[in-house]
Write a protein that holds these residues in place. Structure first.
Motif, mmCIF file in Angstrom:
data_model
loop_
_atom_site.group_PDB
_atom_site.id
_atom_site.type_symbol
_atom_site.label_atom_id
_atom_site.label_comp_id
_atom_site.label_asym_id
_atom_site.label_seq_id
_atom_site.Cartn_x
_atom_site.Cartn_y
_atom_site.Cartn_z
ATOM 1 N N PRO A 349 0.689 -1.288 0.014
ATOM 2 C CA PRO A 349 -0.088 -0.079 -0.025
ATOM 3 C C PRO A 349 0.666 1.419 0.073
ATOM 4 N N PHE A 350 2.153 1.033 0.187
ATOM 5 C CA PHE A 350 3.055 2.379 0.413
ATOM 6 C C PHE A 350 4.181 1.975 -0.762
ATOM 7 N N GLY A 351 5.052 3.222 -0.943
ATOM 8 C CA GLY A 351 6.113 3.235 -1.759
ATOM 9 C C GLY A 351 5.764 3.135 -3.205
ATOM 10 N N MET A 352 6.837 3.316 -3.915
ATOM 11 C CA MET A 352 6.549 3.373 -5.533
ATOM 12 C C MET A 352 5.748 2.394 -6.257
ATOM 13 N N GLU A 353 5.571 1.415 -5.802
ATOM 14 C CA GLU A 353 5.049 0.310 -6.606
ATOM 15 C C GLU A 353 3.706 -0.015 -5.971
ATOM 16 N N GLN A 354 3.096 1.159 -5.543
ATOM 17 C CA GLN A 354 1.404 0.677 -5.149
ATOM 18 C C GLN A 354 0.753 0.306 -6.066
ATOM 19 N N TYR A 355 1.192 0.532 -7.192
ATOM 20 C CA TYR A 355 0.069 0.175 -8.357
ATOM 21 C C TYR A 355 0.557 -1.520 -9.143
ATOM 22 N N TRP A 356 1.464 -1.804 -8.449
ATOM 23 C CA TRP A 356 2.094 -3.028 -9.147
ATOM 24 C C TRP A 356 1.436 -4.236 -8.086
ATOM 25 N N LEU A 357 0.397 -4.835 -8.228
ATOM 26 C CA LEU A 357 -0.194 -5.656 -7.550
ATOM 27 C C LEU A 357 0.300 -7.037 -7.633
ATOM 28 N N GLY A 358 0.240 -7.694 -6.105
ATOM 29 C CA GLY A 358 0.820 -8.801 -6.157
ATOM 30 C C GLY A 358 -0.391 -10.180 -6.273
ATOM 31 N N VAL A 359 0.187 -11.086 -5.525
ATOM 32 C CA VAL A 359 -0.946 -12.442 -5.527
ATOM 33 C C VAL A 359 -2.096 -11.977 -4.589
ATOM 34 N N ILE A 360 -1.871 -11.503 -3.593
ATOM 35 C CA ILE A 360 -2.830 -10.946 -2.640
ATOM 36 C C ILE A 360 -2.901 -9.373 -2.724
ATOM 37 N N ASP A 361 -3.995 -8.929 -2.390
ATOM 38 C CA ASP A 361 -4.194 -7.524 -2.289
ATOM 39 C C ASP A 361 -3.836 -6.815 -0.923
ATOM 40 N N TYR A 362 -3.990 -5.425 -1.069
ATOM 41 C CA TYR A 362 -3.484 -4.668 0.283
ATOM 42 C C TYR A 362 -4.144 -5.245 1.394
ATOM 43 N N ASP A 363 -5.445 -5.659 1.203
ATOM 44 C CA ASP A 363 -6.106 -5.994 2.677
ATOM 45 C C ASP A 363 -5.607 -7.693 2.928
ATOM 46 N N GLY A 364 -4.825 -8.386 2.159
ATOM 47 C CA GLY A 364 -4.389 -9.328 2.516
ATOM 48 C C GLY A 364 -5.184 -10.562 2.208
ATOM 49 N N ILE A 365 -6.185 -10.173 1.183
ATOM 50 C CA ILE A 365 -7.257 -11.266 1.222
ATOM 51 C C ILE A 365 -7.081 -12.171 0.009
ATOM 52 N N PRO A 366 -6.984 -13.609 -0.046
ATOM 53 C CA PRO A 366 -6.882 -14.071 -1.219
ATOM 54 C C PRO A 366 -8.006 -14.195 -2.102
#
Ligand code: GAL
Length: 654
Positions: A349-366
């Motif tokens: 949710p912070f830092g330069m790569e806020q918009y580079w989403l990973g396997v789970i979202d900011y809320d940690g929900i799969p």
């Protein structure tokens, strides 16, 4: 087979680690890459190290049975280092790069190199034999964020010394570079400039306004500097650890000679982003990048970062469609990927790569993407022995040369000429025909190849010409094009008639060329040329197509020459679309290369597993289902495959 994710434990409160590891296990991850940007937390002040947090997370991962790829953190220097030492790169106007991004330090800065080696040594000493460590990653994406070429005083000095070793005397350098042109003769190696800013206004400054030999040597030097930087870390790690070492490459990126960068490493890995803020890559482009990565060391590779969500820096690219992450995963495997690691575990949710989403979202929900990866992991777990160490059965090679990339960047031939583009065109046409070509250096040309394409090979050394002659004499089919054999190793134009060292092989000679922006028809169904026409005379070759327009109407556009037991096709102009497909079909037939017919937008790849068994991977890159002629038993579930591939579907049949 390793199946994992890039993880940044330093971004999260320790209390969350347990939950993360639980979700990783559920997703079938058995490896994580960590620490490659954690220098600031590992050495918060110069020579004050804090490894306790890393010890702790490594222990937790180990207990959970998850292995670690440990990154050396040298791509992201901490602020104290930049405050204390003059380590930042200079751009070609001599301006210092600013702090606040990453990869901003110069590979020739003695202070940066020293500090990078120290942190590497500390990590190697501490974790070299740690049971969780499966591999090391050195630094991160050399060349990412900035030019690989730095114009600082350290680089100038090192460049002078490299030139002195190469040329021996300044007189020799002056002679080979032709510095008599515009009165640029140097008196001394220390006098040699870096090809940076020239006297015109910055906004008009062109890098190609310098001496092309100087530019070429500076490309070579800059590439070698990163190889040296990498090798220094590899040597240190090897003192303490017997675990394999990699670096994460960038596919098509060409400012570093990837054949050389691969040398100090045990295996190549790379970062595959298909759809992001900047690119919506064609599947052919990704396939080719995988092959370039395989060719860098002539060995299976890993994907160290595979796109796992919408991606961008200040804007998002598209989101992967249902099935696409799985499809990209199998596409990588089909081209030789032996280890798959997704970027990144939890979206920041912070830092330069806020918009580079990973396997789970900011809320940690799969959610959907997590479950798709989980399912893919399940499948891969079952089929790992089929994938790991499997090889493609292709007998077609596309030759990529870094020297020729640089040469064509320095002197572009014409507005629409693009070395990467011409390689891509031949690659994509081969993919469409179904030969599934490999990519690699000219040294990969061997008797095992039925057809070799070396388009626009402008600088040809005598040794390289011998490799090609041997190959063709023994029965191989070689395809060469316009802009081949036109330059010498100093990046000067040949003083003999092109294609120089390739003249006997091709059986043609270049008389003139036409790069005027006109369209010229090419006979016999080869379409139209829009970029370049060589106007050639045949010596021992014969024409299979001629130009249909312009003052050279009727002169050869595509020729074939018999040489020993083989043949050389010279394509004197650019071809595209159906014309290029026709040529590639003709070459495939003539050479007897293997191919598999398949519907448009699909890949069908035959692979041989390490145990000798063979199987076929079918990848549907279309957003609609397609029907193929192929049948077999599905490796996924043992069912009879009826030829239907779902949108973005994958099938593997025996
Ligand atoms: C790669 C890089 C990663 C991450 C990712 C997304 O280039 O290696 O660290 O930045 O892109 O931007």
């Amino acid at each position: 087979m390793y199946f994992g994710v890039d993880y940044y434990p330093e971004h999260w409160d320790k209390s969350e680690w347990g939950e993360h590891i639980k979700l990783m296990k559920k997703a079938n991850f058995n490896i994580v890459r960590i620490a490659e940007f954690a220098w600031g937390r590992l050495e918060p002040r110069e020579d004050e190290f804090d490894f306790l947090w890393l010890d702790e997370i490594m222990e937790k991962l180990h207990e959970a049975g998850i292995k670690v790829i440990l990154g050396t953190p040298t791509a992201a220097p901490p602020k104290w280092l930049v405050n204390k030492y003059d380590v930042l790169m200079r751009d070609r106007y001599g301006r210092k790069r600013g702090y606040g991004s990453r990869r901003e330090c110069c590979s020739n800065s003695p202070d940066y190199r020293r500090r990078a080696d120290i942190i590497t040594e500390k990590m190697a000493e501490r974790y070299g034999k740690h049971p969780a460590v499966a591999a090391w990653q050195i630094d991160n994406e050399f060349g990412c964020h900035a030019s690989t070429r730095c114009y600082c005083e350290n680089c100038r000095r090192e460049f002078a010394s490299a030139l002195s070793k190469k040329y021996g005397s300044i007189g020799e350098l002056n002679r080979r570079w032709g510095t008599v042109f515009w009165s640029q003769e140097y008196e001394d190696f220390d006098d040699v400039i870096l090809p940076g800013y020239t006297s015109c206004e910055p906004e008009n400054a062109q890098q190609w306004s310098h001496n092309p030999s100087l530019d070429m040597d500076f490309y070579r030097f800059s590439s070698d500097s990163w190889v040296r930087f990498e090798k220094s870390q590899a040597d240190i790690i090897r003192k303490y650890s017997d675990r394999p070492i990699t670096h994460n490459f960038m596919g098509h990126f060409s400012d570093i000679d990837y054949y050389k960068l691969a040398e100090p490493l045990d295996f190549v890995s790379w970062d595959n982003y298909v759809d992001n803020q900047w690119n919506h890559e064609t599947y052919e482009n990704s396939a080719m990048a995988h092959e370039i990565m395989r060719g860098a060391k002539n060995k299976n590779f890993w994907v160290m970062e595979e796109q796992a969500g919408p991606a961008g820096w200040d804007k998002f690219g598209g989101t992967p469609r249902p099935g696409q992450i799985r499809l990209w995963t199998y596409q990588a495997i089909a081209h030789g990927c032996d280890g798959m690691v997704y970027f990144r575990f939890k979206s920041a949710p912070f830092g330069m790569e806020q918009y580079w989403l990973g396997v789970i979202d900011y809320d940690g929900i799969p959610r959907r993407r997590y479950f798709e990866i989980q399912k893919t992991g399940e499948e891969i777990k079952r089929l790992a022995s089929k994938f790991e160490g499997a090889v493609s059965e292709t007998d077609v090679l596309i030759v990529k040369s870094y020297e020729n990339t640089w040469s064509s960047k320095i002197k572009r031939n014409t507005e629409n000429f693009d070395y990467r583009g011409i390689l891509y065109d031949y690659y994509a046409a081969n993919l469409a025909v179904g030969t599934d070509p490999a990519c690699g250096p000219i040294t990969a040309v061997s008797g095992g190849c039925k057809a070799v394409y070396a388009p626009a090979y402008s600088i040809v050394t005598d040794e390289e010409a011998r490799i090609l002659e041997n190959y063709v004499s023994n029965g191989g089919t070689l395809v060469l094009t316009y802009r081949s054999g036109i330059r010498d190793e100093d990046n000067n134009m040949l003083r003999t008639t092109p294609p120089g060292a390739l003249r006997l092989l091709t059986g043609i000679r270049l008389e003139e060329f036409d790069s005027s922006p006109v369209e010229v028809g090419v006979s016999d169904g080869f379409g139209r040329s829009r970029v370049w026409r060589d106007i050639i005379s045949t010596e021992t070759a014969h024409a299979i197509a001629v130009y249909e327009d312009e003052f050279y109407k009727g002169s050869p556009a595509v020729t074939v020459n018999t040489f020993g037991k083989g043949r050389v096709i010279y394509v004197a102009c650019d071809l595209s679309g159906e014309g290029l497909l026709k040529l590639v079909r003709y070459i495939t037939e003539q050479s007897g290369a293997r191919y598999i017919e398949h519907p448009e937008g699909t890949e069908v790849i035959r692979r041989r597993a390490a145990d000798g068994s063979e199987y076929t991977m079918l990848l549907n890159h279309n957003d609609k289902s397609v029907k193929t002629e192929l049948r077999g038993v599905s490796l996924f579930d043992g069912s009879e495959f009826d030829g239907t591939l779902e949108p973005y579907g994958v099938e593997i049949i025996e």
